[in-house]
Design an enzyme around this catalytic site. Structure first.
Site, short mmCIF file in Angstrom:
data_model
loop_
_atom_site.label_atom_id
_atom_site.label_comp_id
_atom_site.label_asym_id
_atom_site.label_seq_id
_atom_site.Cartn_x
_atom_site.Cartn_y
_atom_site.Cartn_z
CD GLU A 110 -2.88 -0.95 0.16
OE1 GLU A 110 -3.19 0.15 -0.41
OE2 GLU A 110 -3.43 -2.08 -0.44
CB SER A 139 -43.10 -29.05 -21.09
OG SER A 139 -42.73 -30.18 -22.01
#
Ligand SMILES: [Zn+2]
Length: 608
Positions: free
Chosen positions: A63, A325
């Site tokens: 960082e 279906s």
């Protein structure tokens, strides 16, 4: 000071430990009942002496390499960020030192405007004046958000690796530091390979900074990572909460969600959710249940699987499966707008296509001529295919799209058998059009998000579009009502007007029932994740339809029965059950809906 210090800066606490007040975010159902919480796990404070130096260095390397040298700001980094901001004509993040990140977490308002940026820089300078580098680093490593509601390295070491800080390996430390960049993307629980890429980046930076040797670097790269597993979360609606999180993250930062004390008002109905949970669990099958209010798209219940502890995969929204279906109603709806009526006769007979395809009916028999009504009630494959051929594949796909199906659809006749995979959410939403006079809603989960003071930060209102004409929607609803009254969906009967369609795929791999009343649509999907067959004769009509009945009966117990409302343009007349023609005295009859001007004109002469 060039800038007057605002209230924010004047009220800076002098105790670093007080950073980020953590408030639980609460989630409410449609009637204001608490159904979930997002919160930060109790922070476990670690003094710097407890935090292995190598772990500290992993964060510094990742960082803020110059942390011990700069005065709280990294001038080069800021220049770089300013230049970026000028290029983009807006404030983007960048050039943030550890001290700045710490000061940023003071501002609950996370807007990236210039005023906040300046406050953040001023506070960073103040912090550096008041505290030693070691104190700042300690505060930082305790307040940093590391994913899944967890802050600070001590709790994160437990969350990810189930370890005390002292037992972490270099490989684990690097992964932890990598997660910090963006926990919602780089958490190994969310995306392991992304976490590994971040781990590699951190290790490389540590090597470049001289914190580790080449040998340690290589050893850590190949070291195995064993995750401890996320804690179990017993909840009424864990899949729904995950679903909410996804939407929340489009607008809010994780720290707001997990410690911002938000109030999230949702569309869920805890009572329906409860019965849906039980129904799926007691069925013993894997699958999903989804209930939607067809008038506004409110998601009333969402069960994404039989056990969240077993698997967090949401089968209502993420599983793409063949609908069988349950796809047929899209074809029938398009057919009703292409000149077909419920009484149209089609012939159920063997078909063979030039490519050698010989489609079969489920029962392996052919029934000869029959009405459209009967074909849908009995879910006859041959007639589905013939209708698709007559109406045209493109038109049917267009109908499915209008009704909300977004998944890829195959441009061939097997579409009639529901071979194109889609989600239960898509299917259930699409059926809303039948239930709601042709209007299809966007599914809705979050109604409103408020902050602790009751200000509305986010709001959604129903979006409903026309997908079918009122006439076509009504006729479909009535035909699908016949499926429950006389056809494959008889086990879905709930003693009030209701309609729906069964679905079963090849080898009983997937079983479906999607049905509705005018007030509620409920989709049931059952199927194993590995697509192992559910078992012989485990059809949608046999195993899914009863779950629909159970959930709907309970969900609607306080709602009076409603008929589907018949629009102006439809007339209902009694016709011969067999031929669909005007009945002779000897015919068995059924009342069917027709668009005005399309009623049968001849009298049946076939019935003895
Ligand atoms: Zn007849």
């Amino acid at each position: 000071m060039l800038f007057p210090l605002s209230e924010d800066l004047k009220t800076i606490s002098t105790r670093l430990e007080d950073f980020t007040p953590s408030l639980t975010t609460r989630v409410y159902d449609i009637r204001g009942r608490l159904i979930g919480e997002f919160f930060t796990e109790r922070r476990e404070y670690a003094h710097l002496e407890e935090i292995p130096p190598l772990l500290q260095k992993a964060f510094i390397a990742s960082e803020d390499q110059n942390f011990f040298r700069h005065p709280g700001l990294d001038p080069l980094g800021i220049l770089r960020a300013l230049w970026q901001n000028l290029l983009n004509l807006r404030v983007v993040e960048g050039g943030s030192t550890i001290t700045q990140q710490l000061s940023r977490s003071r501002f609950l308002d996370n807007r990236r405007n210039l005023e906040r940026k300046i406050k953040e820089l001023l506070l960073a300078i103040l912090l550096e004046r008041r505290y030693t580098k070691e104190e700042i680093l300690e505060a930082y490593l305790n307040q940093i958000y590391l994913g899944h509601g967890v802050y600070g390295v001590k709790a994160a070491a437990r969350l990810y690796f189930g370890k005390d800080l002292a037992d972490l390996t270099l490989a684990e430390m690097a992964m932890l530091a990598g997660v910090a960049r963006s926990p919602s993307y780089f958490s190994p629980y969310i995306d392991f390979s992304a976490a590994q890429r971040q781990q590699r980046r951190v290790l490389r930076r540590m090597l470049e900074c001289g914190f580790i040797t080449q040998e340690e670097f290589e050893k850590a790269l190949s070291a195995p990572i064993v995750l401890s597993g996320l804690e179990k979360r017993a909840s009424l609606c864990p899949y729904f909460l995950d679903h909410l999180l996804k939407e929340l993250r489009t607008t809010f930062e994780d720290w707001q969600i997990f410690s911002g004390g938000l109030k999230i008002y949702t569309t869920l109905d805890a009572d329906i959710q409860k019965v849906a949970n039980e129904a799926l669990k007691e069925s013993g099958y894997q699958g999903a249940i989804l209930c939607i209010d067809p008038t506004n798209g409110y998601i009333k219940a969402m069960v994404g699987g039989r056990s969240y502890e077993e698997s967090k995969f949401n089968r209502a929204t993420q599983a793409h499966r063949q609908p069988g279906s349950t796809f047929k109603p899209f074809i029938y709806a398009a057919a009703l707008d292409s000149g077909f009526t419920p009484s149209s006769i089609l012939v159920d007979e063997p078909l063979e296509f030039p490519n050698g395809w010989k489609p079969q009916n489920y029962e392996r028999i052919f029934r000869g001529p029959m009405t459209l009504r009967e074909a849908l009630e009995k879910s006859v494959n041959i007639i589905g295919i013939k209708l698709l051929q007559e109406v045209g594949i493109d038109k049917v796909i267009q109908y499915a799209r209008k009704m909300g199906i977004r998944s890829n659809l195959r441009r061939d006749l097997s579409l009639a058998l529901g071979t194109s995979e889609l989600t239960l959410l898509e299917l259930t939403t699409a059926y809303s059009a039948f239930a709601n006079g042709g209007m299809v809603p966007e599914p809705l989960a979050i109604l409103r998000v408020e902050d602790t003071a009751g200000h509305v930060l986010y709001e959604r209102t129903p979006v409903v579009r026309r997908a079918l004409s009122p006439e076509t929607a009504y006729i479909m609803a009535r035909l699908l009502q016949g499926v429950i009254e006389r056809g494959t969906g008889r086990r879905a009967a709930i003693g009030r007007p209701a309609a729906g369609k069964t679905g079963t795929t090849e080898d009983f791999i997937d079983a479906w029932f999607v049905g509705f009343t005018p007030n509620l649509v409920c989709g049931i999907f059952l199927g194993n994740d590995d697509r192992k067959p559910l078992g012989p004769q485990k059809t949608g009509g046999i195993i899914a339809a009863p779950l629909f009945a159970r959930v709907m009966k309970e969900a609607l117990k306080d709602t009076p029965p409603h008929d589907f409302s018949c629009p102006e343009g439809v007339v209902e007349i009694a016709v011969c059950l067999k031929t669909g023609l005007l009945p002779s005295p000897s015919c068995k009859t059924v009342v069917l809906p027709f668009k005005r001007g399309t009623t049968p004109q001849t009298v049946c002469t076939s019935c003895p």
